[in-house]
Each structure stands twice: as C-alpha cells, then as structure tokens.
Design a protein around this motif. Structure first.
Motif, PDB file in Angstrom:
ATOM      1  N   PHE A  87       0.819  -1.215   0.000  1.00 52.12           N
ATOM      2  CA  PHE A  87       0.000   0.000   0.000  1.00 52.12           C
ATOM      3  C   PHE A  87       0.858   1.274   0.000  1.00 52.12           C
ATOM      4  N   ALA A  88       2.160   1.116   0.188  1.00 55.10           N
ATOM      5  CA  ALA A  88       3.020   2.271   0.465  1.00 55.10           C
ATOM      6  C   ALA A  88       3.450   3.048  -0.775  1.00 55.10           C
ATOM      7  N   MET A  89       3.119   2.563  -1.986  1.00 58.31           N
ATOM      8  CA  MET A  89       3.549   3.208  -3.232  1.00 58.31           C
ATOM      9  C   MET A  89       5.068   3.340  -3.280  1.00 58.31           C
ATOM     10  N   LYS A  90       5.747   2.267  -2.919  1.00 54.73           N
ATOM     11  CA  LYS A  90       7.208   2.254  -2.911  1.00 54.73           C
ATOM     12  C   LYS A  90       7.759   1.206  -3.876  1.00 54.73           C
ATOM     13  N   GLU A  91       6.962   0.789  -4.860  1.00 54.51           N
ATOM     14  CA  GLU A  91       7.428  -0.233  -5.777  1.00 54.51           C
ATOM     15  C   GLU A  91       8.293   0.367  -6.878  1.00 54.51           C
ATOM     16  N   HIS A  92       9.206  -0.467  -7.405  1.00 56.85           N
ATOM     17  CA  HIS A  92      10.129  -0.029  -8.450  1.00 56.85           C
ATOM     18  C   HIS A  92      10.222  -1.126  -9.504  1.00 56.85           C
ATOM     19  N   PRO A  93      10.270  -0.758 -10.796  1.00 55.22           N
ATOM     20  CA  PRO A  93      10.316  -1.778 -11.856  1.00 55.22           C
ATOM     21  C   PRO A  93      11.740  -2.275 -12.102  1.00 55.22           C
ATOM     22  N   PHE A  94      11.898  -3.608 -12.133  1.00 48.65           N
ATOM     23  CA  PHE A  94      13.192  -4.223 -12.422  1.00 48.65           C
ATOM     24  C   PHE A  94      12.982  -5.436 -13.315  1.00 48.65           C
ATOM     25  N   SER A  95      13.950  -5.666 -14.198  1.00 52.36           N
ATOM     26  CA  SER A  95      13.906  -6.851 -15.042  1.00 52.36           C
ATOM     27  C   SER A  95      14.183  -8.095 -14.207  1.00 52.36           C
ATOM     28  N   ILE A  96      13.496  -9.174 -14.550  1.00 53.07           N
ATOM     29  CA  ILE A  96      13.775 -10.464 -13.930  1.00 53.07           C
ATOM     30  C   ILE A  96      14.975 -11.061 -14.648  1.00 53.07           C
ATOM     31  N   ALA A  97      15.998 -11.435 -13.876  1.00 53.17           N
ATOM     32  CA  ALA A  97      17.238 -11.937 -14.468  1.00 53.17           C
ATOM     33  C   ALA A  97      17.351 -13.452 -14.403  1.00 53.17           C
ATOM     34  N   SER A  98      16.420 -14.125 -13.747  1.00 57.23           N
ATOM     35  CA  SER A  98      16.521 -15.569 -13.554  1.00 57.23           C
ATOM     36  C   SER A  98      15.859 -16.334 -14.688  1.00 57.23           C
ATOM     37  N   SER A  99      16.103 -17.643 -14.701  1.00 54.81           N
ATOM     38  CA  SER A  99      15.518 -18.504 -15.716  1.00 54.81           C
ATOM     39  C   SER A  99      14.021 -18.647 -15.512  1.00 54.81           C
ATOM     40  N   ALA A 100      13.288 -18.621 -16.605  1.00 58.73           N
ATOM     41  CA  ALA A 100      11.833 -18.793 -16.540  1.00 58.73           C
ATOM     42  C   ALA A 100      11.444 -20.237 -16.261  1.00 58.73           C
ATOM     43  N   GLU A 101      12.422 -21.145 -16.268  1.00 58.38           N
ATOM     44  CA  GLU A 101      12.139 -22.544 -15.997  1.00 58.38           C
ATOM     45  C   GLU A 101      11.950 -22.820 -14.514  1.00 58.38           C
ATOM     46  N   ASN A 102      12.259 -21.844 -13.666  1.00 61.90           N
ATOM     47  CA  ASN A 102      12.113 -22.029 -12.219  1.00 61.90           C
ATOM     48  C   ASN A 102      11.268 -20.908 -11.633  1.00 61.90           C
ATOM     49  N   PRO A 103       9.938 -21.035 -11.630  1.00 57.74           N
ATOM     50  CA  PRO A 103       9.073 -19.964 -11.110  1.00 57.74           C
ATOM     51  C   PRO A 103       9.141 -19.808  -9.596  1.00 57.74           C
ATOM     52  N   LEU A 104       9.811 -20.725  -8.911  1.00 57.18           N
ATOM     53  CA  LEU A 104       9.918 -20.644  -7.452  1.00 57.18           C
ATOM     54  C   LEU A 104      11.136 -19.845  -7.013  1.00 57.18           C
ATOM     55  N   GLU A 105      11.850 -19.248  -7.966  1.00 63.30           N
ATOM     56  CA  GLU A 105      12.977 -18.382  -7.612  1.00 63.30           C
ATOM     57  C   GLU A 105      13.049 -17.231  -8.603  1.00 63.30           C
ATOM     58  N   LEU A 106      13.034 -16.024  -8.089  1.00 61.26           N
ATOM     59  CA  LEU A 106      13.187 -14.841  -8.924  1.00 61.26           C
ATOM     60  C   LEU A 106      14.485 -14.140  -8.558  1.00 61.26           C
TER      61      LEU A 106
END
Length: 438
Positions: free
Chosen positions: A250-269
């Motif tokens: 709710f704090a409006m403190k989000e920031h956009p970043f690219s995901i650098a991990s493999s898409a084959e593992n959705p349990l780790e970003l």
C-alpha cells in the motif's frame, strides 16, 4: 496476426474512450452564442479532460490491455499523450481570448467565479504534473515522493476539470450529459480504488522473501527471492516486475526491475540491480529475510514471443539483466540454436556476469562480442562505443531470419536499432526494452 488484432482492438478502445464522450456532447440543442472558435475551444477542453481520464486506465497495469504492446511502450505513450492533453487544455482558454479579447476580463481574479477558478486550478495542477515529470531528475525530486505527488495532482486536475465543466454548463447542461461526466469521474475513482486498495490487498496474500543478496561486478547486486506459502508465478524470459521491499504494497514504494533468472524455475526470482538512483543506491544493504511484494510479470521483451532460428542480443551496462534471463532459460532448456551477444561496458574488471557468460558460452552455441570503453592495456577486442562498424564486422550470417533484443541506455539503443537495420535485420525483428520509464 492474433497479436495485431489485439493491439488494434485496444487502440480502438482508447480512441472510443477519448472521442465518444466528445461526440455525445454534440447531441441535442446547441447553446446560444456559439461559433466555430467557441466550439473548437470547448472541444479541446472536453478532449483534454477525457484524455486525462483515460490516463488513469493507461497506468493501471491491466495485463490484458498492455500485453500486445508491452507496458514500457504504454508508459511512453502515456508520457507523450499527456503533452497532447496539456496542449489542448492550454489552447482551450487561449482560443476564447483570441476570438474575443473582451473575454480576457473574465479571468481577472476579482470577477472570476468558482467555475473558472476550478478550471484554472485544473490547468495549474496539470502544469505541475508536466514540470515535475519531464524535469524530475534535474529538479532532484525523489522518485517515491514524485509518485505520490503525481497521483495526487492527477486526481486534483481531473476533479477540478469535471467541476469546471459542470459549472460552465455549455454542451453539458442536460441531465444525461452531466451523468456522462459523472460516470467518467466515477470510473477513474474505481480505477484508483482498484490500484491502491484492491490490488495491494491481493498482493498481501502472496508475499516473497529475500533469500540471498549477491554482490556482482560493477556496483551491481542480485536479489534472490522465493515465494512464501504460494507457488510464485510463471513468467516469460526477459519480462520485468514491480518490486516492493520492506514496506507494504500500500506504500507506493514499488520499483520496476527486469527479472534476471531462468523462466524454468518460477519458485525463484532474481533481480539484478545497479546502484544508480534514489532507491537502488542502498540495494546492497538489503538483508536476507526481508519481506517483499511483487507485481508482475509485465513486458513483451522475450524470446518466447518471437520464435526464430537464432537470436542476437545487445546489452549495455545493467541492460544485461533481462538478457541473462533469456540466456539462462535457453541454457536450462538445452537449446542449441545459434546465439550472439554484443555487450558494451566501461571496463573489463567491472563487467557484470563476466564469469557466468564465459560458462554459458561453453554450454550454448553462444558468440560474445565485448565492447569496452576503457579497456585494459592488453585488450585485443572491440573498444570505444558500440557502432555500426562493430556490427558489420561481427554480426552473424542469416541475419534477416534472426530476432534481435536490445537493452541498455537510450543512446545505445538508438545506435543499435539503426545499425542492425542497416545490416539487413528487418525492423519488425528488432525489439528494445525501454526501462527508463520516468
């Protein structure tokens, strides 16, 4: 073809939201005293107001609507179409004065009624939005503070514009027309409620936790996050997400970043972040165990959307992050298609992911061309900045069949796009990630 149809549909929706209210106001009797310039002025005011209203929808991150374009392009469109709305709002009173100089006396503070004051207030709020957005960095306005004020000023500008329209009453005096503007206003309120209340509430049920903080070369850090009591989410290699750390969603403190991990593992970003701005300057101080919230995934910058016999990647600085996601995904899939990476950086010593890229070169059919602006004395590779000559010397064969992905500083993107096109890569096969959204 399906993607084109979806894009055409959402463009038509945008035009309908902006123009239909304008034409609906023409139904019914015309007010006395109107003429061409008078009507044009009113039309510009109405159009500027509806464009302001649609801005609330453009920035609400509705994935279905943004998917055909990529949310980075939607935000760039929002930036430039806002200038058009501001121009319409400025021309609205100017045309009154041009066609009738006597109308200027109505704007004297001693005689202005509340309906004109509300219009002036809306214009001033819109002007504040333009100034603080276009010159945020030169004015040294903190990103988080800017986001809060941007949202508040947008609400104020639209609310005062609607009050102004209702008070003036020209082409909007009939009950159903007032109802139309009321629906427009309430729709924007609904979007604000969704973005600031409903969506964060849903995110509270899907927390993430920072499990590692890895120092990379080049004043860059990788945050490794895992979902807490949920299954994470699927994403395409190369996409990005909005990340909130330490605060609530709710704090409006989000920031956009690219995901650098493999898409084959959705349990780790993995988010690889360079120390550059207000928030990222202290990214290395984030502690393991820190709770996080993620809004995503977003973006069309992905090999999974563009099937090809091979790929060319162009990275500058931390622009390597989404490309690492694609390379890591291809590695985990055992992909054997030919790949080529042009990677521009200042120095060899600070080049992010240097060791891992060499490992990937051994497992993938990957050719890497490093371009160093400040190379070591024994460097035998390319030097200076990325240029068309470098592409001409190294770009692999069969380029007309390849899909190319570019991410980095804007000047580098512009050079790479032009150079690849001149070297025979069709424009439709060149894709750029515009990560500097504000």
């Amino acid at each position: 073809m399906i993607l084109f149809c979806r894009a055409a549909f959402w463009i038509a929706v945008y035009l309908a939201l902006v123009l239909v209210p304008l034409f609906a106001l023409l139904i019914g009797p015309r007010p006395a005293g109107s003429g061409f310039w008078w009507d044009l002025s009113l039309a510009l005011g109405f159009a500027g107001t509806t464009m302001m209203a649609v801005m609330f929808f453009l920035t609400a991150r509705f994935q279905r609507a943004t998917a055909p374009f990529g949310i980075d392009l939607v935000y760039y469109f929002h930036r430039w179409i806002s200038l058009g709305a501001a121009l319409f709002v400025v021309l609205h009173p100017v045309l009154f004065v041009v066609q009738d100089s006597y109308a200027l006396h109505m704007f004297h503070p001693a005689v202005m009624g509340w309906e004109l004051w509300s219009g002036v207030g809306s214009a001033l709020a819109l002007a504040a939005i333009m100034v603080t957005s276009l010159w945020r960095k030169p004015l040294r306005i903190h990103y988080d503070a800017w986001r809060v004020w941007h949202a508040l000023l947008a609400v104020i500008a639209l609310a005062l514009a609607l009050v102004h329209i209702a008070g003036i009453g020209y082409y909007s005096g009939e009950p159903w027309k007032k109802g139309l503007w009321l629906v427009i206003g309430l729709s924007c309120v609904a979007v604000v409620v969704y973005v600031r209340l409903i969506k964060p509430t849903a995110m509270l049920k899907r927390p993430w936790r920072v499990t590692e903080v890895i120092e990379e070369r080049g004043s860059t850090w990788t945050l490794v996050l895992r979902p807490e009591h949920h299954a994470g989410f699927l994403f395409l290699p190369g996409q990005f997400a909005w990340l909130t750390l330490e605060r609530s969603p709710f704090a409006m403190k989000e920031h956009p970043f690219s995901i650098a991990s493999s898409a084959e593992n959705p349990l780790e970003l993995r988010f690889t972040i360079k120390e550059l701005g207000d928030f990222t300057r202290r990214i290395g101080q984030i502690k393991r165990g820190t709770k996080a919230w993620i809004d995503g995934p977003y973006g069309t910058f992905s090999i999974d959307r563009m099937q090809a016999p091979g790929y060319v990647f162009v990275a500058g600085g931390v622009g390597i992050a989404p490309i690492m996601s694609m390379l890591r995904t291809l590695d985990e899939r055992g992909d054997k298609r030919p790949l080529q990476l042009f990677y521009a950086y200042h120095t060899w010593e600070r080049l992010t992911f240097r060791e891992e890229l060499e490992e990937l070169r051994g497992r993938l059919d990957l050719d890497i061309v490093y371009v160093l602006n400040d190379p070591p004395s024994d460097w035998e590779g390319e030097t200076g900045y990325l240029t068309e000559d470098i592409f001409a010397r190294h770009l692999c064969a069969g380029r007309s069949q390849l899909e190319c992905f570019i991410c980095g500083p804007t000047p580098m993107i512009e050079v790479a796009e032009k150079s690849l096109a001149h070297q025979g890569v069709p424009r439709g096969q060149i894709h750029s990630e515009l990560f500097d959204l504000v």
